[in-house]
Design an enzyme around this catalytic site. Structure first.
Site, PDB file in Angstrom:
ATOM      1  N   SER A 237       0.863  -1.198   0.000  1.00 37.01           N
ATOM      2  CA  SER A 237       0.000   0.000   0.000  1.00 37.01           C
ATOM      3  C   SER A 237       0.887   1.231   0.000  1.00 37.01           C
ATOM      4  CB  SER A 237      -0.863  -0.008   1.264  1.00 37.01           C
ATOM      5  OG  SER A 237      -1.421   1.271   1.519  1.00 37.01           O
TER       6      SER A 237
ATOM      7  N   TYR B 181      -2.075  -1.617  10.128  1.00 33.71           N
ATOM      8  CA  TYR B 181      -2.018  -1.707   8.662  1.00 33.71           C
ATOM      9  C   TYR B 181      -0.757  -1.035   8.129  1.00 33.71           C
ATOM     10  CZ  TYR B 181      -3.874  -1.276   3.854  1.00 33.71           C
ATOM     11  OH  TYR B 181      -4.075  -1.357   2.499  1.00 33.71           O
TER      12      TYR B 181
HETATM   13  P1  NAD Z   1     -11.277  -6.486  -0.081  1.00 34.72           P
HETATM   14  O1  NAD Z   1     -11.767  -6.372   1.308  1.00 34.72           O
HETATM   15  O2  NAD Z   1     -12.260  -6.496  -1.190  1.00 34.72           O
HETATM   16  O3  NAD Z   1     -10.343  -7.749  -0.264  1.00 34.72           O
HETATM   17  C1  NAD Z   1      -9.576  -8.305   0.771  1.00 34.72           C
HETATM   18  C2  NAD Z   1      -9.673  -9.777   0.642  1.00 34.72           C
HETATM   19  O4  NAD Z   1      -8.864 -10.402   1.647  1.00 34.72           O
HETATM   20  C3  NAD Z   1     -11.103 -10.264   0.848  1.00 34.72           C
HETATM   21  O5  NAD Z   1     -11.385 -11.235  -0.130  1.00 34.72           O
HETATM   22  C4  NAD Z   1     -11.049 -10.858   2.228  1.00 34.72           C
HETATM   23  O6  NAD Z   1     -12.003 -11.850   2.440  1.00 34.72           O
HETATM   24  C5  NAD Z   1      -9.630 -11.426   2.221  1.00 34.72           C
HETATM   25  N1  NAD Z   1      -9.161 -11.769   3.555  1.00 34.72           N
HETATM   26  C6  NAD Z   1      -9.116 -10.994   4.657  1.00 34.72           C
HETATM   27  N2  NAD Z   1      -8.671 -11.710   5.710  1.00 34.72           N
HETATM   28  C7  NAD Z   1      -8.413 -12.949   5.244  1.00 34.72           C
HETATM   29  C8  NAD Z   1      -7.944 -14.146   5.834  1.00 34.72           C
HETATM   30  N3  NAD Z   1      -7.662 -14.218   7.147  1.00 34.72           N
HETATM   31  N4  NAD Z   1      -7.788 -15.236   5.056  1.00 34.72           N
HETATM   32  C9  NAD Z   1      -8.087 -15.201   3.754  1.00 34.72           C
HETATM   33  N5  NAD Z   1      -8.550 -14.106   3.131  1.00 34.72           N
HETATM   34  C10 NAD Z   1      -8.722 -13.005   3.882  1.00 34.72           C
HETATM   35  O7  NAD Z   1     -10.265  -5.271  -0.266  1.00 34.72           O
HETATM   36  P2  NAD Z   1      -9.171  -4.971  -1.395  1.00 34.72           P
HETATM   37  O8  NAD Z   1      -9.086  -3.514  -1.464  1.00 34.72           O
HETATM   38  O9  NAD Z   1      -9.413  -5.761  -2.626  1.00 34.72           O
HETATM   39  O10 NAD Z   1      -7.847  -5.487  -0.673  1.00 34.72           O
HETATM   40  C11 NAD Z   1      -6.915  -6.354  -1.278  1.00 34.72           C
HETATM   41  C12 NAD Z   1      -5.520  -5.947  -0.867  1.00 34.72           C
HETATM   42  O11 NAD Z   1      -5.236  -4.651  -1.394  1.00 34.72           O
HETATM   43  C13 NAD Z   1      -5.305  -5.856   0.652  1.00 34.72           C
HETATM   44  O12 NAD Z   1      -4.064  -6.399   0.997  1.00 34.72           O
HETATM   45  C14 NAD Z   1      -5.311  -4.353   0.895  1.00 34.72           C
HETATM   46  O13 NAD Z   1      -4.581  -3.986   2.025  1.00 34.72           O
HETATM   47  C15 NAD Z   1      -4.668  -3.872  -0.381  1.00 34.72           C
HETATM   48  N6  NAD Z   1      -4.901  -2.455  -0.653  1.00 34.72           N
HETATM   49  C16 NAD Z   1      -6.160  -1.984  -0.855  1.00 34.72           C
HETATM   50  C17 NAD Z   1      -6.363  -0.628  -1.083  1.00 34.72           C
HETATM   51  C18 NAD Z   1      -7.729  -0.039  -1.292  1.00 34.72           C
HETATM   52  O14 NAD Z   1      -7.852   1.191  -1.262  1.00 34.72           O
HETATM   53  N7  NAD Z   1      -8.767  -0.821  -1.531  1.00 34.72           N
HETATM   54  C19 NAD Z   1      -5.266   0.239  -1.103  1.00 34.72           C
HETATM   55  C20 NAD Z   1      -3.991  -0.282  -0.890  1.00 34.72           C
HETATM   56  C21 NAD Z   1      -3.824  -1.637  -0.671  1.00 34.72           C
END
Ligand code: NAD
Length: 255
Positions: A145, A160
């Site tokens: 991130s 985080y």
């Molecule tokens: P999201 O919530 O849609 O996806 C996260 C996924 O991780 C979900 O499918 C959730 O069920 C899964 N997950 C969480 N805990 C888990 C566990 N213990 N075991 C298995 N799966 C688990 O959100 P997203 O935005 O798609 O996030 C994906 C990645 O991107 C994350 O690592 C997040 O930190 C990163 N990210 C997101 C953003 C944003 O703005 N959305 C920005 C920077 C980084």
């Protein structure tokens, strides 16, 4: 000159993607499938994975809670037994802890470090043990991130930010240790992306305006806007890139 776009294809490659039941993980599963990969989509919500698998070519579901060592071992073992190799691992599962550091419960902090950092290490290690025995090595992509580089306050997320910062430097360490095995290790650092993780924030007036104010491109990303960087790191198009974190952040880190 042969078609340079061919090097972005993943024909015959086997990829594991965690957190594939929604957001960036689900998008990446569809992306990899569309360029020829076989995808093992891992997450806790089996019903969502089954739907994704039914709707997408060459995507199989594997229920996995990444905080369970046994589930991580099962994910890697099942992939190997079913497909005989692992070419790409995308450590994408992640959670955040939207709370001020002064108020955070230690258990919550530990939980975020476990999901966003420790589980990524364990899955990378398990996968690397397979990849190092393969002729063609492999590619590991950690979804970090912008908050792996800069703090997130006033959008407080202490665990985080700590985990993502750790993940960025773990990426460098693993890249150095595993280059001799032909394993590339890189990370993506998205800015704010519209997914379930940010739903509430983007739906709320003040959260959305804060993102717009602080992002030079003045908007959150759509999930498909990570496709280019993700594919570059996963495929032979990125064959000389390792130890790198690519920001896809609308200019956030350039300020
Ligand atoms: P999201 O919530 O849609 O996806 C996260 C996924 O991780 C979900 O499918 C959730 O069920 C899964 N997950 C969480 N805990 C888990 C566990 N213990 N075991 C298995 N799966 C688990 O959100 P997203 O935005 O798609 O996030 C994906 C990645 O991107 C994350 O690592 C997040 O930190 C990163 N990210 C997101 C953003 C944003 O703005 N959305 C920005 C920077 C980084």
């Amino acid at each position: 000159m042969s078609d340079p776009l061919q090097s972005f294809r993943l024909d015959g490659k086997v990829a594991i993607i965690t957190g594939a039941s929604s957001g960036i993980g689900e998008q990446t599963a569809k992306l990899f499938s569309s360029v020829g990969a076989t995808v093992v989509a891992a997450a806790r919500r089996a019903d969502r994975l089954e739907k994704l698998s039914a709707e997408t070519t060459n995507v199989v579901a594997c229920a996995c809670d990444v905080t369970s060592d046994a589930d991580c071992e099962n994910l890697v073992q099942t992939t190997l037994e079913q497909f005989g190799r692992i070419d790409v691992l995308v450590n994408n599962a992640g959670i955040s802890d939207p709370i001020a550091a002064i108020d955070e419960d230690l258990e919550e902090f530990r939980r975020v470090i476990q999901v966003d950092l420790i589980s990524c290490f364990y899955l990378a290690q398990l996968s690397a043990k397979i990849m190092k025995e393969q002729d063609s090595g492999g590619s590991i992509i950690n979804v970090a991130s912008i908050h792996g580089f800069v703090g997130s306050a006033p959008n407080n997320q202490p665990g985080y930010s700590a985990a993502k910062g750790g993940l960025v430097n773990l990426t460098r360490e693993l890249a150095l240790e595993w280059a001799r095995f032909g394993i590339r290790v890189n990370a993506l650092a998205p800015g704010y992306v519209a997914t379930e993780l940010t739903d509430e924030m983007i739906a709320g007036d003040s959260g959305r305006k804060w993102i717009e104010r602080n992002t030079p491109l003045r908007r959150p990303a759509a999930v498909h806007e990570l496709n280019g960087a993700m594919l570059l790191l996963a495929s032979d198009a990125g064959s000389y890139i390792t130890g790198e974190t690519i920001a896809v952040d609308g200019g956030w880190l350039a300020r």
